[in-house]
Motif scaffolding. Structure first.
Motif, PDB file in Angstrom:
ATOM      1  N   LYS A 246     -38.608 -37.097   3.831  1.00  0.00           N
ATOM      2  CA  LYS A 246     -38.898 -38.038   4.409  1.00  0.00           C
ATOM      3  C   LYS A 246     -40.491 -38.255   4.592  1.00  0.00           C
ATOM      4  O   LYS A 246     -41.185 -39.438   4.457  1.00  0.00           O
ATOM      5  N   THR A 247     -41.008 -37.384   5.123  1.00  0.00           N
ATOM      6  CA  THR A 247     -42.573 -37.376   5.514  1.00  0.00           C
ATOM      7  C   THR A 247     -43.298 -37.421   4.196  1.00  0.00           C
ATOM      8  O   THR A 247     -44.339 -37.987   4.011  1.00  0.00           O
ATOM      9  N   ALA A 250     -42.904 -40.926   3.286  1.00  0.00           N
ATOM     10  CA  ALA A 250     -43.819 -41.819   4.261  1.00  0.00           C
ATOM     11  C   ALA A 250     -45.235 -41.714   3.628  1.00  0.00           C
ATOM     12  O   ALA A 250     -45.924 -42.766   3.459  1.00  0.00           O
ATOM     13  N   VAL A 266     -49.876 -45.558  10.182  1.00  0.00           N
ATOM     14  CA  VAL A 266     -48.981 -44.578  10.177  1.00  0.00           C
ATOM     15  C   VAL A 266     -48.788 -43.927  11.476  1.00  0.00           C
ATOM     16  O   VAL A 266     -49.670 -43.136  11.966  1.00  0.00           O
ATOM     17  N   CYS A 268     -46.304 -41.458  14.145  1.00  0.00           N
ATOM     18  CA  CYS A 268     -45.166 -40.609  14.336  1.00  0.00           C
ATOM     19  C   CYS A 268     -45.007 -40.169  15.798  1.00  0.00           C
ATOM     20  O   CYS A 268     -46.070 -40.459  16.608  1.00  0.00           O
ATOM     21  N   ILE A 338     -45.873 -47.865   9.028  1.00  0.00           N
ATOM     22  CA  ILE A 338     -45.275 -46.911   8.537  1.00  0.00           C
ATOM     23  C   ILE A 338     -44.978 -46.228   9.588  1.00  0.00           C
ATOM     24  O   ILE A 338     -45.895 -45.646  10.543  1.00  0.00           O
ATOM     25  N   ASP A 340     -42.892 -42.294  10.888  1.00  0.00           N
ATOM     26  CA  ASP A 340     -42.086 -41.127  10.567  1.00  0.00           C
ATOM     27  C   ASP A 340     -41.557 -40.449  11.814  1.00  0.00           C
ATOM     28  O   ASP A 340     -42.116 -41.004  12.875  1.00  0.00           O
ATOM     29  N   PHE A 370     -38.964 -43.860   8.757  1.00  0.00           N
ATOM     30  CA  PHE A 370     -38.459 -42.713   8.379  1.00  0.00           C
ATOM     31  C   PHE A 370     -37.813 -42.041   9.503  1.00  0.00           C
ATOM     32  O   PHE A 370     -38.426 -41.749  10.326  1.00  0.00           O
TER      33      PHE A 370
END
Length: 566
Positions: A246-247, A250, A266, A268, A338, A340, A370
């Protein structure tokens, strides 16, 4: 079980028998070799035994498995198994030849078998062969097993065959005497080691590292399908268990969005993962990379208290970020968002902040998420997927099922211990024959000596210190943090998300290392009594290892983890 997993392409009957033996509590001390290759076969250039079952104090049984739903034999002696072409070579002949080939090989290696019964049988796993096949001089009745034996108990069926086989040998072979001491645990292990010896491949560590890096960085067909999927959908959730890439996806998604002229974010959850994303995407213009909380602090214009309580991160900070966005957030909405590790951010306060960070909001913007909703939401956030579907009505889900990170034996052990369903569909990386190590340790004892031994074990296996990471579920008081061992204290350093330094051994909590991986992982302090949400932490910690895994686990926890069969 050797190996401890059954390949995806194995016949269904072999899979069924493998599961029956692997899950049984009655096989303690048994050694089962699956798919034993036979280079020196008595009648062929080479051959294979489906199963070799070595049962201390009983004997050895070579099993030929037939999964076919129909079994026929014509008057001319031809066998017709399912849709296979007719053959004059019967399954019983196959089993007998495999047995003699294995016995001859063991004798050539000076293994004493004079009092060890070596027997063979055929197992028809899909038909009631014991009642349907007529008696024949070609086989003994006791050599026949069938679907009912599989359903009523594989272990009793195998013992029944061995007992009957011993009686047959004693009545037909002059001088044969079964000695229960002739096949003790040590003798059984020696036989297994002769048939399937451990060895070191003549490949230098540098080549191993390059091969690993290539395997991890190369997309699978499934991942290419995922990338194509994101081109045709405005909002996509890419969901899959740990190790499905997944990463990597991404980061590739980020590059593709920027390549068509978009700007975006992005985000996380974990700080160390945020550091990795920044390193990997360095030079990619027009994108802001941060953890959610870093971005929330920037937006709110504040600083975190020196001893911030959980409520600050989970409630106060998101509220402050929203207030700031409402006041002056017009320029914060980017072309794409995005995220993660979305499983750890899928809760109302965080989602409310994300709503402001993409043009058109979550419901109308370009949003790529993700996440691992299998076991990796270790903070008990509730039903995050339902919340995402509610907030993003047009959200498309793409399932990732191919494990790209872990070697098959690591991934299979994790799948079993974590009760993953359905888990991984297959493993991309080839097996290298190394099993994960589970080392039991008494509760409350210092694990420094066991940790030192584990590090030396990995060093002897060709791993540099900077390729090894020590993980613990404990936020305070972990072995790596508190050890007084002089050598460990000299080489240990906390993981900081930067490129590891040569000669230093990194350590971290499992929580902080989520989303990352390392060639070799040593998991310490594994005790269900001292770690809330232990099963999820175990899943996250063990899946960080790409190639080697050693766990130092409390004795009772190990038994419970393996269902009482440790």
């Amino acid at each position: 079980m050797m190996p401890p997993y059954c390949p995806d392409d194995a016949p269904p009957g072999e899979k069924a028998l493998f599961r029956a033996l692997a899950s049984s509590a009655e096989t303690d001390g048994w050694i089962v070799l699956h798919s034993q290759a036979i280079a020196s076969h008595v009648s062929q250039v080479e051959g294979e035994a489906d199963f070799v079952v070595i049962t201390p104090k009983h004997g050895m049984l070579v099993i030929e498995v037939k999964s076919h739903s129909s079994v026929k034999r014509s008057p001319d002696g031809q066998w017709k198994l399912g849709s296979q072409p007719p053959t004059s070579r019967s399954p019983f002949q196959q089993a007998n030849e495999s047995m003699h080939s294995i016995r001859n090989y063991l004798r050539s290696r000076n293994v004493d078998l004079h009092s060890v019964p070596v027997l063979n049988a055929v197992w028809f796993t899909s038909v009631r062969a014991r009642t349907m096949l007529p008696r024949s001089p070609e086989w003994q009745e006791w050599q026949l097993l069938d679907s009912e034996d599989l359903h009523t108990g594989a272990v009793p069926a195998i013992l029944r065959v061995i007992v009957a086989g011993i009686k047959h040998l004693e009545s037909r072979v002059p001088g044969f005497s079964h000695d229960v001491g002739g096949l003790d645990d040590a003798a059984a292990l020696r036989i297994a080691n002769v048939l399937r010896p451990k060895f070191e491949a003549a490949i230098v560590p540098g080549d191993i590292r390059r091969a690993r890096e290539t395997q991890l960085a190369t997309f699978t067909d499934e991942q290419y399908d995922a990338l194509d999927n994101m081109q045709h959908n405005q909002a996509v959730l890419f969901a899959g268990p740990a190790g499905t890439g997944k990463t990597w996806l991404a980061m590739e998604a980020t590059r593709r969005e920027v390549a068509v002229g978009r700007t975006g974010r992005v985000l996380c959850f974990n700080r160390l993962l945020g550091q990795r994303l920044k390193q990997q995407l360095i030079g990619v213009e027009g994108v802001r990379i941060a953890t959610f909380h870093e971005e929330a602090l920037r937006l709110s214009g504040g600083r975190a208290p020196s001893q911030a309580e959980p409520d600050f991160w989970e409630s106060d900070l998101p509220d402050r970020a929203i207030e700031a966005l409402l006041d002056h957030g017009e320029d914060e909405a980017a072309d794409f968002l995005i995220v993660d590790e979305i499983q750890d951010l899928a809760r109302e306060p965080f989602i409310d902040v994300l709503e402001f960070l993409v043009e058109g909001g979550l419901g109308g913007g370009r949003v790529l998420l993700f996440g691992d909703f299998e076991r990796q939401a270790i903070y008990e956030r509730g039903d995050g997927r339902a919340l995402l579907r509610d907030r993003i009505p047009g959200l498309t889900t793409f399932a990732l099922t191919v494990n790209c990170r872990n070697l098959p034996r690591i991934g299979t052990v994790v799948k079993k211990l974590s009760h993953m369903a359905p888990g991984y569909r297959r493993f991309r990386r080839p097996d290298d024959g190394a099993d994960p190590e589970f080392i039991p340790v008494p509760r409350g004892t210092d694990q420094s000596k066991a940790l030192t031994d584990a590090v030396h074990m990995l060093r002897a296996d060709g791993y540099n210190l900077d390729e090894i990471v020590v993980l613990s579920p404990l936020r305070h008081g972990a072995t790596a943090e508190t050890t007084t061992d002089p050598w460990l204290r000299q080489i240990l350093q906390p993981a900081d998300g930067q490129v590891p330094k040569r000669g230093r051994l990194r350590y971290s909590t499992i929580h902080a290392f989520k989303g990352l991986d390392a060639p070799a992982i040593i998991a310490t302090d594994l005790d269900a009594a001292s770690a809330p949400n232990f099963e999820a932490l175990l899943y996250v910690g063990l899946t960080r290892a790409t190639d080697r895994l050693i766990t130092l686990i409390e004795v009772q926890t190990l038994r419970a983890t393996y269902g009482g069969n440790a």
